[in-house]
Design an enzyme around this catalytic site. Structure first.
Site: not given
Length: 369
Positions: A45, A109, A140-142
């Site tokens: 996402t 996310i 977790i998207k960074i």
């Protein structure tokens, strides 16, 4: 019955992830259907995806009304809505997560895009989102900004699985891998189980072609025009070479021997922007073992309908790929300037989507009161 074309891509070592999520996908059973019929084993996402989903108004009314009744503001409501979608999707993928030992069954996310230049803020929100979703198979998207590199290391060090996003250049990709390995070393020192930590590095493809093709068109020579629509694939293939080299190093081998996992390359931005190009170009031409391809639904449908998977299309292609980028450079197209511009534009697009989402949710909260 699974699709023979998506099954062939899976057999080539590619994990198929869907680049989309919404409440209606979850509740209608459509997400499960994609798992059952076209080999989808994960979801990504981003702020634009959630703006499209929540902005549509479909499936979120009751949840927004509940948030309004609880007195939550727009930011807190967005967190409630997005983490609930991701948690529920994680539950749908739980069986795949277990069956693959944590490699797949992942749902990503992203931290708020406005934090991309804020190392401490990114680290704090990564931990908050991880705790809020509360599923082992979340990621977790960074963003892979310079400021994001230390955030990647610290988030991995905390035992949190990370999807590093918005990677355009080979040099930044090398820095991302270093940040991941540094995080694993810190995680080991902190006593975390390295086998529980997974990561992917999202290397963007089609946007590279879009920008370089525009510059080649501006040059206008026959030599320049002949190079159009080649740089994106070439750049990604060279990224795979970087991956192979980095995870065969002594530093990586030590960590892998302790149970750590290689950070898989993930091909992102794989929807074709130029309608003159084959609509499965960034799928079939980037098939390679131990990779992920996250696709918008239109690209996934095209693959399932007529994609021709020929096995590994990347290994051994590095000399030719280098020649493409060298030829582009010889036409006066500055690779470093292109990739820097794409990072800035990519962040700006996500910030704009986030602002639109915030405005939409604020309006919905007001209407619900």
């Amino acid at each position: 019955m699974t699709n023979e074309r998506t099954a062939a891509l899976t057999a080539a070592g590619v994990s198929i992830w869907l680049d989309d999520l919404s409440r209606s996908r979850i509740e209608s059973g459509q997400l499960q259907q994609l798992i059952d019929t076209v080999d989808v084993v994960g979801v990504t996402t981003n702020p634009t995806i959630f703006q499209n989903a929540i902005g549509s108004g479909v499936g979120y009314g009751d949840r927004i009304a509940d948030c309004a009744a609880r007195g939550l503001d727009a930011a807190a409501t967005i967190t409630e809505l997005t983490t609930a979608d991701v948690a529920d999707a994680c539950d749908i993928f739980a069986g795949i997560y277990a069956a693959t030992g944590g490699t797949d069954g992942r749902v990503s996310i992203e931290v708020e895009p406005g934090l991309a230049r804020d190392t401490a803020g990114t680290i704090a929100q990564a931990r908050e989102l991880w705790a809020k979703v509360d599923r082992e198979n979340a990621m977790i998207k960074i963003p892979a900004t310079v400021e994001g590199l230390e955030a990647i290391s610290e988030t991995i060090a905390a035992g949190i699985s990370v999807n590093v996003t918005l990677i355009f250049s080979l040099e930044r990709y090398r820095q991302v891998i270093n940040a991941y390995l540094t995080g694993l070393e810190r995680a080991r020192a902190a006593g975390h189980d390295l086998a529980k930590i997974h990561s992917v590095a999202s290397f963007f493809v089609s946007r590279v072609d879009t920008e370089i093709d525009a510059r080649l068109t501006a040059v206008g020579t026959p030599e320049a025009l002949a190079l159009k629509s080649q740089a994106g694939v070439a750049n990604a293939r060279l990224a795979y070479e970087v991956y192979e080299q980095a995870f065969s190093s002594e530093r990586a081998k030590l960590l892998l021997g302790l149970g750590a996992h290689a950070q898989r390359p993930l091909w992102a931005s794989t929807g074709v922007k130029d309608p003159a190009l084959p609509d499965t170009l960034y799928v079939t031409e980037l098939a390679a073992p131990n990779t992920v391809n996250t696709m918008p639904e239109a690209t996934l449908n095209a693959l399932a309908d007529h994609g021709e998977v020929r096995g590994d299309a990347v290994s051994g292609s590095y000399v030719d790929a280098n020649q493409v980028l060298n030829a582009v450079d010889a036409q006066g197209v500055d690779y470093a300037a292109v990739t820097e511009q794409l990072e800035v534009e990519g962040l700006a697009k996500f910030v704009a989507s986030w602002n639109d989402l915030t405005e939409t949710v604020a309006g919905a909260l007001k209407a619900a009161n």
